[in-house]
Design a protein around this motif. Structure first.
Motif, PDB file in Angstrom:
ATOM      1  N   GLN A 169      16.974 -10.644 -27.802  1.00  0.00           N
ATOM      2  CA  GLN A 169      17.409 -10.271 -26.453  1.00  0.00           C
ATOM      3  C   GLN A 169      16.472  -9.220 -25.855  1.00  0.00           C
ATOM      4  O   GLN A 169      16.077  -9.297 -24.692  1.00  0.00           O
ATOM      5  CB  GLN A 169      18.834  -9.735 -26.546  1.00  0.00           C
ATOM      6  CG  GLN A 169      19.451  -9.351 -25.224  1.00  0.00           C
ATOM      7  CD  GLN A 169      20.833  -8.721 -25.443  1.00  0.00           C
ATOM      8  OE1 GLN A 169      21.575  -9.138 -26.345  1.00  0.00           O
ATOM      9  NE2 GLN A 169      21.153  -7.709 -24.670  1.00  0.00           N
ATOM     10  N   LEU A 170      16.078  -8.250 -26.687  1.00  0.00           N
ATOM     11  CA  LEU A 170      15.212  -7.185 -26.183  1.00  0.00           C
ATOM     12  C   LEU A 170      13.857  -7.744 -25.755  1.00  0.00           C
ATOM     13  O   LEU A 170      13.294  -7.347 -24.740  1.00  0.00           O
ATOM     14  CB  LEU A 170      15.030  -6.101 -27.250  1.00  0.00           C
ATOM     15  CG  LEU A 170      14.252  -4.892 -26.714  1.00  0.00           C
ATOM     16  CD1 LEU A 170      15.035  -3.615 -26.893  1.00  0.00           C
ATOM     17  CD2 LEU A 170      12.883  -4.785 -27.342  1.00  0.00           C
ATOM     18  N   VAL A 171      13.328  -8.664 -26.534  1.00  0.00           N
ATOM     19  CA  VAL A 171      12.018  -9.219 -26.199  1.00  0.00           C
ATOM     20  C   VAL A 171      12.103 -10.160 -25.000  1.00  0.00           C
ATOM     21  O   VAL A 171      11.219 -10.176 -24.142  1.00  0.00           O
ATOM     22  CB  VAL A 171      11.426  -9.945 -27.432  1.00  0.00           C
ATOM     23  CG1 VAL A 171      10.154 -10.669 -27.062  1.00  0.00           C
ATOM     24  CG2 VAL A 171      11.163  -8.940 -28.545  1.00  0.00           C
ATOM     25  N   GLU A 172      13.176 -10.950 -24.930  1.00  0.00           N
ATOM     26  CA  GLU A 172      13.266 -11.930 -23.855  1.00  0.00           C
ATOM     27  C   GLU A 172      13.748 -11.304 -22.536  1.00  0.00           C
ATOM     28  O   GLU A 172      13.262 -11.653 -21.470  1.00  0.00           O
ATOM     29  CB  GLU A 172      14.220 -13.072 -24.244  1.00  0.00           C
ATOM     30  CG  GLU A 172      13.799 -13.852 -25.496  1.00  0.00           C
ATOM     31  CD  GLU A 172      12.438 -14.542 -25.356  1.00  0.00           C
ATOM     32  OE1 GLU A 172      12.000 -14.779 -24.210  1.00  0.00           O
ATOM     33  OE2 GLU A 172      11.808 -14.837 -26.397  1.00  0.00           O
ATOM     34  N   THR A 173      14.714 -10.393 -22.617  1.00  0.00           N
ATOM     35  CA  THR A 173      15.249  -9.795 -21.387  1.00  0.00           C
ATOM     36  C   THR A 173      15.340  -8.278 -21.519  1.00  0.00           C
ATOM     37  O   THR A 173      16.420  -7.704 -21.597  1.00  0.00           O
ATOM     38  CB  THR A 173      16.664 -10.337 -21.056  1.00  0.00           C
ATOM     39  OG1 THR A 173      17.474 -10.198 -22.235  1.00  0.00           O
ATOM     40  CG2 THR A 173      16.633 -11.782 -20.638  1.00  0.00           C
TER      41      THR A 173
END
Ligand SMILES: Nc1ncnc2c1ncn2[C@@H]1O[C@H](COP(=O)(O)OP(=O)(O)OP(=O)(O)O)[C@@H](O)[C@H]1O
Ligand SMILES: Nc1ncnc2c1ncn2[C@@H]1O[C@H](COP(=O)(O)OP(=O)(O)OP(=O)(O)O)[C@@H](O)[C@H]1O
Ligand SMILES: [Mg+2]
Ligand SMILES: [Mg+2]
Lengths: 269, 261
Positions: free
Chosen positions: B230-234
């Motif tokens: 989640q952190l990397v994608e959004t």
């Protein structure tokens, strides 16, 4: 597209020829370098890649004369570099600087950041005393560090800050060649990019040459004109960076390239 | 599940400094969890690790709380947590043979005799892919390469089967092949032994592929904490977005080829 390559007939800045070095201690025998040769021109960056233990730092240490090879020659700036002694060596040494893989070990632990950066100015008489602080400030600024670090001890800054102080010290010497051994590995990607830009800019301005040791293929691709791949003490492949990465011919180069982690990828569960 | 480690409003100010190096950081780590900490150079990541390990320099001011709920007591270095320092020199004793360094932890904290501890040390050196482990046991730290020293430090830190391994840039000098082996070892230890991992790294791809959650540090603060993908994608925090945007990829145009502005 400017390549910044000074290969037009001029003699290379650095030639290391058939370097070998073995370590023997107890029952452990390691051939760290086995008949290794490299050349490097002014204005050029050679990336040195290879698995852990393949001999990269040993080659860097032979070239910077921190250890002696068992065999082989090195010429630097047209001179027999390994034959230089005494005051001639002291004068020339300034022209070849190194940023170490383990920067803490490379400093006097009691030194301040200020003295770490200004020692070369004093030793090589590059600037009058009255200018040291100002010069140190300017160098810190170039490596993206605040002037407030100047009066800290070298052990009182972060790992990535120390790596940049080591680079600032190397730059203070106004060298022609810098050997960078994993010199950007402790930097976050944002600052790493800025430091790489600085290295490229200095190369364009002053024709600095870099021997750039790194395990990070993307970083090597960003700055190196040519690469040499090491495996078990030997250079197993060399060539223009783009070509070697696109079409590696040695098994080691292929393995290293295939294993590069990608940011957006499937992950094992 | 009871948290292994619980930090509340942890702040650290170094001697003679006006600004804190760590500013009110709160977080929980569950047993078996893999947490990566990424962020700016100088943002307080190593300071957080040193604070957890009780290794801040004399005169540093610490406020807030560190508790180990699942232990129900304070943690002991070596036994409850192992630490690999950012500077490999700091993890290893220069005058002790490699075998002694690794066996010592097992002997002291697992109560093994020297012979059994030695066998374990040999096995661990093999697991971190040190070549010729039998001969390596008798050599000293300076006789190894930078990446080999990092791996020896990892072996020593996991020897006593700690509940938490704090690894500060412990894979920063490793080539991608060895790094993949170390990552597999970390996964194994977390899955099989329920060891928790705090992995401090500048390698965002590594953090994303290994960690359950990623914490992002910027200017002494924890600016974002989220499940890894989640952190990397959004990414939510401005700094996280900035950091991800500057990631250097193999597909980028080389800097030496760029035209001068
Ligand atoms: N002083 C020494 N005594 C004995 N062996 C040594 C010594 N220095 C290096 N070696 C050995 O020589 C080999 C090459 O080491 P070197 O430091 O050059 O590797 P490297 O390619 O820089 O690796 P890394 O990526 O891990 O830093 C290794 O197997 C190492 O163990
Ligand atoms: N002993 C000390 N005395 C004073 N300031 C210190 C000391 N050690 C670290 N600092 C400062 O505290 C801040 C945080 O340092 P820390 O080592 O935690 O950063 P970091 O996030 O680990 O950075 P890096 O990624 O560069 O290793 C930095 O600004 C550093 O200069
Ligand atoms: Mg090395
Ligand atoms: Mg750090």
């Amino acid at each position: 597209m400017k390549e910044g390559l000074a290969t037009d007939g001029a003699e290379p800045l650095l030639v290391a020829n058939s370097i070998s070095r073995r370590f023997i201690s107890g029952g452990r025998r390691v051939t760290a370098l086995d008949d290794v040769s490299i050349t490097l021109s002014a204005g050029e960056t050679l990336g040195l890649l290879g698995p852990s233990g393949s001999g990269k730092s040993t080659l860097a240490r032979v070239i910077t004369r921190l250890i002696e090879p068992d065999a082989g020659e090195v010429s630097f700036a047209g001179q027999d570099w390994l034959g230089l002694k005494g005051s001639a060596l002291r004068r020339q040494r300034r022209l070849m600087q190194m940023v170490f893989q383990d920067p803490l070990g490379a400093f006097n632990p009691r030194a301040s950041v200020l003295s770490a950066i200004t020692d070369p100015l004093r030793i090589h008489r590059l600037a009058p005393r009255g200018q040291w602080r100002m010069r140190a400030n300017a160098l810190l600024d170039r490596v993206q560090l605040p002037a407030s670090l100047l009066d800290r001890g070298i052990g009182e800054i972060s790992g990535g800050q120390r790596q940049r102080v080591a680079l600032a010290r190397a730059l203070a010497c106004e060298p022609r060649l810098i050997v960078l051994d994993e010199a950007v590995s402790a930097l976050d990607v944002s600052i790493r990019g800025q430091i790489l830009d600085l290295l490229v800019e200095l190369q364009r301005q002053d024709g600095l040459a870099y021997l750039f040791v790194s395990h990070d293929l993307a970083v090597v691709k960003a700055v190196a004109h040519r690469v040499a791949i090491m495996d078990a003490g030997r250079i197993v492949e060399t060539g223009p960076t783009g070509r070697v990465i696109a079409q590696p011919s040695s098994p080691m180069a292929r393995a290293l390239i295939a294993a590069v982690p990608r940011l957006h990828q499937e992950r094992p569960r | 599940m009871t948290a292994l480690l619980h930090l509340t409003e942890l702040s650290v100010t170094y001697p003679r400094q006006a600004e804190p190096a760590l500013d009110a950081v709160s977080l929980d780590i569950a047993p078996g969890e893999k947490l990566a900490i990424i962020g700016e150079s100088g943002s307080g990541k190593s300071t957080l690790a040193l604070a957890l390990a009780g290794l801040l320099p004399r005169g540093a001011r610490l406020s807030g709380n560190i508790t180990w709920p699942s232990l129900g007591r304070s943690a002991r270095a070596g036994a409850d947590f192992g630490m690999v320092f950012q500077d490999p020199g700091a993890s290893l004793n220069p005058v002790l043979r490699i075998g002694e360094q690794v066996a010592e932890a097992a002997q002291r904290h697992l109560g093994l005799d020297w012979e059994k501890a030695g066998i374990l040390a040999l096995e661990l050196l093999g697991r971190v892919r040190i070549p010729d482990p039998e001969l390596a046991m008798r050599a000293y730290p300076h006789q190894f390469s930078g990446g080999q020293r990092q791996r020896i430090a990892i072996a020593a830190a996991i020897a006593a089967r700690p509940r938490l391994l704090i690894a500060d840039e412990a894979t920063s000098a490793l080539d991608v092949l060895v790094q993949a082996e170390i990552v597999a070892l970390f996964r194994d230890l977390c899955a099989a032994d329920g060891m928790a991992l705090i992995l401090i790294t500048h390698d965002i791809a590594l953090a994303a592929s290994l960690a359950d959650r990623i914490a992002v540090m910027h200017q002494a603060r924890l600016v974002e904490l989220a499940p890894a993908l989640q952190l990397v994608e959004t990414p939510q925090a401005d700094y996280t977005r900035h950091l991800l945007g500057t990631h250097i990829d193999l597909t980028d145009t080389p800097r030496i080829g760029r035209t001068v502005p």
